[in-house]
Design an enzyme around this catalytic site. Structure first.
Site, mmCIF file in Angstrom:
data_model
loop_
_atom_site.group_PDB
_atom_site.id
_atom_site.type_symbol
_atom_site.label_atom_id
_atom_site.label_comp_id
_atom_site.label_asym_id
_atom_site.label_seq_id
_atom_site.Cartn_x
_atom_site.Cartn_y
_atom_site.Cartn_z
ATOM 1 N N LYS A 37 -17.263 -19.875 8.654
ATOM 2 C CA LYS A 37 -16.006 -20.332 8.056
ATOM 3 C C LYS A 37 -15.028 -19.163 7.928
ATOM 4 C CE LYS A 37 -17.822 -19.794 3.352
ATOM 5 N NZ LYS A 37 -18.099 -20.456 2.066
ATOM 6 N N TYR A 244 6.040 3.846 -4.699
ATOM 7 C CA TYR A 244 6.767 2.985 -5.632
ATOM 8 C C TYR A 244 6.319 3.224 -7.064
ATOM 9 C CZ TYR A 244 8.694 0.151 -1.835
ATOM 10 O OH TYR A 244 9.386 -0.281 -0.730
ATOM 11 N N MET A 292 3.509 -2.332 1.477
ATOM 12 C CA MET A 292 3.272 -3.409 2.424
ATOM 13 C C MET A 292 2.732 -2.893 3.751
ATOM 14 S SD MET A 292 5.884 -6.297 3.924
ATOM 15 C CE MET A 292 6.174 -7.044 2.323
#
Length: 347
Positions: A37, A244, A292
Site C-alpha cells: 500500500k 527562517y 521547503m
C-alpha cells in the site's frame, strides 16, 4: 546522476528481496504475503511488487481499490486483497479487477452478499477496523471467507499484555467462522512467537527496512539511500543567524553547507536543528529550520564542496534513526519521500 538533479534516491531491490526471504524464514514455512500500500511505502509499487513476485510472493495487500487496480496492471496473476473493504457502489469494481475485499463490518458483509470470495477482518483490540467480537455470531455461514484476519496493536512491544489477549480472541474467531486461511501477524507479529503467526504472515514495513523488533538489532536490511547535493558552502566570519526565524546562532569560524532538499521533498520540518546527515563518513547536524527546498548543515570540521552528495538517508542514518530525530516513526519517513528526486533502482 545528471547535473540537473539536486537529490538522488537509490532503492536496492535486492535488499527488499532478501528482507522478504528473511521474513519467510522467520515464518518457518508458513505463507508470507506482501503489503504494498501507499506506493509500496513510498518506494514505488511497480518495481517493488515485481521484485516481491519474483521472490515468491503471491498474496498482496493494498489499502484502497485504486491501488488494487494499479497493482492488477502490474501483476496480472497476483492474489490482491483490499483492506478498506467494500464502500457503497464499489462492488463491481472488485469483480471487474479481480480484487478481494476485506470486509470490516456487518454492513460491508451485507453489501458484498454472495458475490464470491472475500476476507473478513475481526477487531481483536485495535479498535480501528473490523467486526466486533459480539457480531461474530451474525456472520452468514454462506460467506465465502478466504482470509480471516485481525491486526496487532502492540506487536512491536513484545511483552505487552494485549498481544496474548489478541491472539486468544483471534483463536476464538477462527473456531467460530469457516475460513481457508488465518492471518494476524504484521511485521512485528511475525517475530512475536509461533502462536502469533497462524497461516499467513502479512509484513509491510519490515520489507522496506523498518525494524520490526525495536528492542533488538534490526534483522532487516535498509534498501534506501537518499543523497542531497550541496549547492553552497558558507564561511562564517562574524556572528550570524541561519534560516527562517533566526532560530540558530552562528559564530565566527563556523562553516555551513546548504543542501537542495527540504520539506517539499519529505525531509520533515520537525528535523529542524535535530536532524543529522553524513558527509562521507562524518556526521553533520542540521542547523536552523528546514525550508521547503533547502536545509543547512554544520560542516565546520568537514571537507565540503559545491556539487558534493551527502547522505540524508543511508548506511549511517536509516529511516528509523531519522524518525527518532524527528519524533515520528520510520513509516512516515518512507511514505513522505518526495517526487523531485532522481530515482535509481538497483538489482
Amino acid at each position: 546522476m545528471d547535473n540537473f538533479s539536486s537529490a538522488l534516491l537509490t532503492i536496492d531491490l535486492n535488499i527488499i528481496k532478501s528482507n522478504y526471504q528473511r521474513l519467510r524464514d522467520q515464518l518457518g514455512g508458513k505463507d508470507c504475503a506482501a503489503v504494498v500500500k501507499a506506493d509500496a511505502y513510498g518506494l514505488g509499487i511497480k518495481p517493488v511488487s515485481k521484485t516481491l513476485w519474483e521472490s515468491g510472493a503471491r498474496t498482496f495487500f493494498v489499502a484502497l481499490p485504486e491501488e488494487g487496480i494499479e497493482l492488477r496492471q502490474i501483476l496480472p496473476d497476483a492474489d490482491i486483497h483490499v483492506l478498506v473493504g467494500v464502500m457503497p457502489e464499489t462492488e463491481e469494481i472488485y469483480l471487474q479487477h479481480e480484487l478481494v475485499p476485506v470486509l470490516n463490518s456487518l454492513e460491508q458483509i451485507e453489501r458484498w452478499g454472495h458475490r464470491g470470495r472475500c476476507d473478513l477482518h475481526i477487531d481483536t483490540g485495535m479498535t480501528r477496523l473490523g467486526l466486533a467480537p459480539k457480531d461474530i455470531s451474525k456472520v452468514p455461514a454462506t460467506l465465502d471467507v478466504d482470509i480471516l484476519m485481525s491486526h496487532f496493536a502492540c506487536a512491536d512491544e513484545k511483552d505487552h499484555l494485549l498481544n496474548n489477549e489478541q491472539i486468544a480472541a483471534f483463536q476464538n474467531a477462527c473456531h467460530a467462522i469457516a475460513h481457508k486461511r488465518a492471518s494476524l501477524a504484521n511485521s512485528s507479529g511475525i517475530f512475536l512467537n509461533e502462536d502469533a503467526q497462524f497461516d499467513l504472515g502479512r509484513p509491510g514495513c519490515a520489507l522496506y527496512g523498518i525494524n520490526p523488533t525495536p528492542d533488538q538489532a534490526n534483522p532487516m536490511g535498509n534498501p534506501v539511500r537518499l543523497q542531497g547535493k550541496i549547492v553552497q558552502v558558507h564561511e562564517i566570519d562574524t556572528q550570524h543567524s541561519v534560516g527562517y526565524g533566526a532560530t540558530h546562532a552562528l559564530q565566527a569560524g563556523q562553516k555551513l553547507a546548504t543542501i537542495a532538499l527540504g520539506y517539499a521533498d519529505g525531509y520533515l520540518r520537525s528535523l529542524s536543528s535535530s536532524g543529522v546527515v553524513y558527509v562521507d563518513e562524518a556526521p553533520a547536524p542540521v542547523v536552523g529550520r528546514v525550508s521547503m527546498d533547502l536545509i543547512t548543515i554544520d560542516v565546520t570540521d568537514i571537507e565540503a564542496r559545491e556539487g558534493q552528495l551527502v547522505d540524508v538517508i543511508g548506511p549511517h542514518n536509516p529511516p528509523d534513526q531519522i524518525a527518532k530525530q524527528a519524533g515520528t516513526i520510520g513509516y512516515e519517513i518512507l511514505t513522505s519521500l518526495g517526487r523531485r528526486y532522481k530515482r535509481i533502482y538497483k538489482g
